[in-house]
Design an enzyme around this catalytic site. Structure first.
Site, PDB file in Angstrom:
ATOM      1  N   SER A   1      -2.835 -28.942 -39.462  1.00  0.00           N
ATOM      2  CA  SER A   1      -3.280 -28.743 -40.833  1.00  0.00           C
ATOM      3  C   SER A   1      -4.798 -28.836 -40.946  1.00  0.00           C
ATOM      4  CB  SER A   1      -2.652 -29.789 -41.752  1.00  0.00           C
ATOM      5  OG  SER A   1      -1.296 -29.532 -41.940  1.00  0.00           O
TER       6      SER A   1
ATOM      7  N   ASP B   1      -4.755 -26.962 -52.021  1.00  0.00           N
ATOM      8  CA  ASP B   1      -4.713 -27.755 -50.789  1.00  0.00           C
ATOM      9  C   ASP B   1      -5.949 -27.518 -49.925  1.00  0.00           C
ATOM     10  OD1 ASP B   1      -3.657 -29.688 -49.133  1.00  0.00           O
ATOM     11  OD2 ASP B   1      -2.430 -28.295 -47.980  1.00  0.00           O
TER      12      ASP B   1
ATOM     13  N   HIS C   1      -4.481 -32.347 -48.238  1.00  0.00           N
ATOM     14  CA  HIS C   1      -3.527 -33.388 -47.874  1.00  0.00           C
ATOM     15  C   HIS C   1      -3.930 -34.137 -46.602  1.00  0.00           C
ATOM     16  CE1 HIS C   1      -1.553 -30.151 -45.368  1.00  0.00           C
ATOM     17  NE2 HIS C   1      -1.411 -31.171 -44.548  1.00  0.00           N
TER      18      HIS C   1
END
Length: 400
Positions: A242, A165, A135
């Site tokens: 992230s 992911d 993402h």
């Protein structure tokens, strides 16, 4: 966790962190006071203890964190990504009024907008191979990669996998610092956890906590479309973390920081490094990752689920068990249909493992081999059947 903003606003869930450091500290010194007052060797007073931290050697407790950060920090990068989104109205608008307002654009002639986001990543090879979250780089083929020493490179996104992911990026460089990959075998809640990343654009930020839990299912974390058993940690993870590494006390990467829950405080989640390595190897080799797929919809049985299923007149079967995993639908022309699995079958065992919930079935399927026989034991109308299914490749066009 979304990194990009649009007309609906910024989709960042920011954790509000608190603590009891003052309480812990006063408790610590009170305990030391009792021990010292009972010992004739150390005649110090409470005030001396409280105001003279030099009497204590905390280096052993602190140094392993600093050592881990010094070891890994240079290999943690900032990733800046951007993508264009169209300002024009779509050809077919949704009927739902809220979505129509979302797509509405008072001036369709405006140029496309550019969304920008920042995340983290880490270098796994000296020739510039990086791992990050899918993402973080979603919707773009090129990203800007900034090293801790300030060097900036253009990175090529070689592959992304939305199911786990995980994404991989390549920059054109040599002799780069790299991380040391660890493993999660024997990982235990309560162990130290160190996160390094770029939260809220604050480069190379370090936070520390513990491993709070292991094996959290994707549905527990709030991302049911993923196929990951997450590591839970209370090390502070914020938007921008992230794709960054989660480390153990030895400075080895044990996970990729990937998710926070907007409604929680002090909860973060990471993809186990074994999952990331397995997917990254496929992405580097062929630009995509293949996942085993049966083609069933299933639910975990319990008393309430049994009652609700049996009350559904549209279903042509009844359930006489309240444990196991019920198949409620078999997708047409799927490996499951070709093998003979049917709606109403209750899965009791996959491979050599007994299963009691749908997450366990999914995990067993994910660990199977595409095209190779996988034994599935089911109860059908009160009788036990063993069916061999050959998992296919998870379709790109379905989330089932």
């Amino acid at each position: 966790m979304k990194l990009f903003s649009n007309k609906l606003g910024v989709y960042f869930g920011i954790l509000a962190l608190g603590g009891g450091a003052g309480f812990w500290g006063s408790r610590y010194f009170r305990q030391e006071q009792i021990a010292i007052e009972q010992s004739p060797v150390y005649p110090q007073t409470v005030s001396t203890l409280a105001t003279s931290p030099s009497n204590f050697d905390f280096s052993e407790n602190v140094n392993f964190i600093a050592t881990a950060v010094q070891k890994v920090g240079p290999a943690v990068v900032r990733i800046d990504a951007s993508r264009q989104i169209s300002s024009a109205l779509p050809d077919i608008l949704p009927n739902e009024p809220f979505l129509r307002r979302y797509f509405d654009n008072p001036n369709p002639s405006l140029p496309d907008k550019v969304e920008r986001g920042t995340g983290s990543g880490f270098i796994i090879s000296s020739d510039g191979r990086l791992i990050t979250n899918a993402h973080v780089v979603d919707g773009t083929e090129r990203v800007q990669v900034t090293l801790k020493d300030g060097q900036v490179y253009q990175g090529e996104v070689l592959g992304t996998d939305s199911v786990t992911d995980v994404a991989v990026v390549k920059i054109d460089a040599v002799s780069l610092p790299t991380v040391t990959l660890g493993n999660t075998q024997g990982l235990t809640p309560g162990e130290w956890a160190i996160a390094i990343g770029n939260p809220l654009g604050l480069d190379n930020t370090v936070t520390v906590g513990i491993v709070s839990a292991i094996g959290r299912s994707s549905s527990q974390v709030g991302v049911p479309d993923k196929r990951v058993r997450f590591i839970q940690t209370d090390a502070a993870i914020n938007p921008g973390n992230s794709g960054g590494p989660l480390l153990n006390a030895n400075g080895e990467v044990i996970g990729i920081n990937t998710a926070i829950r907007a409604d929680a405080q002090g909860l973060g989640f990471a993809i186990p490094i074994e999952t990331a390595q397995r997917i990254a190897a496929q992405l580097f080799a062929k630009g995509k990752a293949d996942h085993p797929y049966l083609g069933i919809h299933m639910i975990t049985l319990n008393d309430r689920a049994k009652e609700e299923i049996n009350s559904q007149s549209k279903l042509n079967f009844k359930v006489n068990k309240n444990t196991g995993v019920l198949i409620v639908r078999v997708i047409a022309d799927s490996p499951a249909e070709r093998a003979g699995l049917q709606p109403g079958d209750i899965i009791d065992k996959v491979g050599d493992r007994l299963v009691t919930d749908s997450n366990q079935v999914q995990e067993q399927v994910e660990n199977s081999q595409i095209g190779e026989a996988l034994s599935v034991e089911v109860t059908r109308k009160g009788k036990v059947k063993i069916i061999e299914v050959r998992p296919g490749i998870f379709p790109d066009t379905t989330s089932e």
